[in-house]
Design an enzyme around this catalytic site. Structure first.
Site, short mmCIF file in Angstrom:
data_model
loop_
_atom_site.label_atom_id
_atom_site.label_comp_id
_atom_site.label_asym_id
_atom_site.label_seq_id
_atom_site.Cartn_x
_atom_site.Cartn_y
_atom_site.Cartn_z
N SER A 1 0.98 -1.18 -0.12
CA SER A 1 0.07 0.09 -0.27
C SER A 1 0.74 1.00 0.07
O SER A 1 2.19 1.04 0.25
CB SER A 1 -0.50 0.34 1.09
OG SER A 1 -1.36 1.38 1.87
N TYR B 1 -0.69 0.41 10.13
CA TYR B 1 -1.06 -0.34 9.32
C TYR B 1 -0.58 -0.53 8.02
O TYR B 1 0.44 -1.26 7.32
CB TYR B 1 -2.61 0.02 8.40
CG TYR B 1 -2.85 -0.70 7.05
CD1 TYR B 1 -3.72 -1.78 6.75
CD2 TYR B 1 -2.11 0.19 5.95
CE1 TYR B 1 -3.54 -1.89 5.65
CE2 TYR B 1 -3.17 -0.01 4.43
CZ TYR B 1 -3.78 -1.53 5.02
OH TYR B 1 -3.83 -1.83 2.80
N LYS C 1 3.10 -2.59 6.22
CA LYS C 1 2.89 -3.36 4.99
C LYS C 1 4.20 -2.77 4.74
O LYS C 1 4.98 -3.89 4.35
CB LYS C 1 2.04 -2.55 3.79
CG LYS C 1 0.29 -2.52 4.10
CD LYS C 1 0.86 -3.92 3.34
CE LYS C 1 -1.29 -4.05 3.37
NZ LYS C 1 -1.36 -5.77 3.02
#
Lengths: 331, 331
Positions: free
Chosen positions: B127, B151, B155
């Site tokens: 991402s 998050y 990633k």
């Protein structure tokens, strides 16, 4: 204040312990308690008058983090690691110590906060091995991390964890990417970078040294004295200036192997260069070819971190700090 | 060939499954077997004539990785993740699924190689949340990763692991940083980025939408159609061209919220903009302020990844693929 050093029996850990005992304080707070931990028993430096404890610990043991942190130290220096060469050979050991061991420490701090407020300063010794592959000669502060070793990968991951835990207020963390420490005193270790020190240290002791790479290999180095000063400075400064970007490259000196040898000759005489035997090692050449050659560490400099002035000084610091100012008599 | 999709019940997983069944092959190899896995039961797309299996799996379960990989698939798409908003609220769940779940998959492949040669292609959906903080308007391919969410941290860590496992020859991995998918069909999810789709999708369905940020917020987007094409292309191309730098930002379209709404009006009429209610949400504004606004994804483009031409096309793709070409009747 209570200071914990993890990795205290290593070369840097010992010099950091001595430096802290010599200073007696971090910033304006007196060091009243010192806990020294490592896989082999560390020693408390002479002259420390506070409470001292030495702990032998295996960072991969399930209770290691809890046993180190139960006394809630104010400052934690985390220097312990499996070095680059060994982490490349032993995949599982490298990840177990360098990644899982570090993450367990971070997690222990997070979970301990359920018992009450505790937000230690955490200084993590990262490495310029987070950089790799085709790199510019001078790497800026916003250059990406594409390590070419498992060791560099593990350091880069711990940097990301440290930044996230700091952003969430779990601890007040800073990761400083140390240059290759040169001249590393004592016996050679398993680090692929060992020869950068060996070609200076061994001749200065009157001993032969092996150079396994080409003379034009360029690398980023700092003396043990400058490196210990980086660690202590990282424990003292206001980290809110860094916002959420808690991981920075330390200043250093960018020199080729040839420039190292020229400095050795300038400081200590021509004969010492004859002790260096050139014997290429493709395995070491391959690892070193993926390493950074130089940086423009503006962020660290703006925060007050200071490098050695030139490589000649790095040679002189070794002679002063390790050899009592004496050069070998080569007849 | 045998293809495994982890995260097959999500929006992208479903569209990817359909795309693969429609193509019938990856590169020049026919897809003979399809395993679809997710936390909730996935469905096999109509028209698939090979062997198909649907697996319900909790990636945090100790045997999850082994159960998914025992049949040694040739291509693995790993799309499963706890989304950004939820990973920020639930620290432990985010790390357990997004980091530990992914690492367990990588480890299972490494350990399975002791039974014999097996080197799958592994396509990991990363991402642009790996970027964060003060960023330039246009981010280059060598810009550093300083995520401002857990998050994004997870990633970025998985990217580093993927690159190291690939470098060591454990699998043939590629991590592609997906732009925010827009227009995401179906019901809103917990992603903080949800409104970028909501302000297009809801009006096109004749429904009101909330805009929680300023009109001048700029972001990087790709249609579901373009995103599925990225994933399939990543499974097809020769990854040796990437050397050890296996993680790249996908092309996209950099638009402001205002430009999104202007495109909506151009494609579907003025009245639809009246359905968008401006209601600032400081929590969402804070998260979004740490997101990238635009990229110069030269590496991905040189490898043949292709973005949507402009945001008007992204609106049209939603109308074609999700609404059967029909616009709402607003009287």
């Amino acid at each position: 204040m209570h200071v914990l050093i993890i990795g205290a029996a290593g070369m840097l850990g010992r010099k950091l312990s001595e430096g802290l005992v010599s200073d007696g304080k971090i910033g304006d707070r007196a060091i009243k308690r010192l806990t020294l931990a490592d896989a082999i028993a560390p020693k408390v430096p002479h002259g420390f008058t506070g409470d001292a404890a030495c702990v032998t610990v295996d960072l991969t043991a399930p209770d290691a983090a809890a046993s180190l942190l139960h006394a809630k130290p104010d400052v934690i220096f985390h220097l312990a690691a499996i070095v680059s060469g060994e982490a490349e050979v032993d995949f599982e050991k490298g990840y177990a110590v360098n990644l899982d061991g570090t993450r367990a420490l971070f997690e222990e701090i997070r979970l301990a906060q359920k018992d009450g407020p505790w937000k230690p300063r955490l200084v993590f010794a990262s490495s310029i091995a987070v950089f790799g592959g085709d790199m510019p000669d001078v790497i800026g502060d916003d250059y990406f991390h594409t390590p070419e070793t498992s060791y560099g990968t593990q350091k880069a991951i711990c940097e990301l964890l440290l930044a996230d835990y700091s952003r969430r207020g779990i601890f007040d963390g800073i990761a400083i990417r140390l240059p290759t420490v040169c001249v590393r005193p004592g016996a050679p270790n398993k680090a692929a970078s060992g020869f950068f020190s060996g070609i200076i240290r061994e001749p200065l002791a009157g001993l032969p040294a092996i150079l396994p790479v080409s003379d034009d290999v360029r690398h980023w180095m700092a003396s043990p004295r400058a490196t210990v000063a980086f660690l202590i400075h990282a424990a003292e400064i206001d980290l809110s200036l860094m916002k959420n970007r808690r991981c920075i490259t330390m200043p250093g000196t960018s020199v080729t192997v040839k420039e190292q040898i020229d400095a050795l000759v300038r400081v200590a005489g021509t004969k010492l260069a004859d002790l260096i035997e050139r014997k290429r090692d493709p395995a070491i050449e391959l690892i070193v070819s993926g390493w950074a050659r130089g940086f423009n560490p503006q962020r660290a400099e703006s925060l007050g971190f200071k490098a050695d002035k030139e490589f000649d000084d790095i040679v002189r610091i070794h002679i002063q700090d390790e050899l009592g100012g004496k050069l070998p008599n080569l007849g």
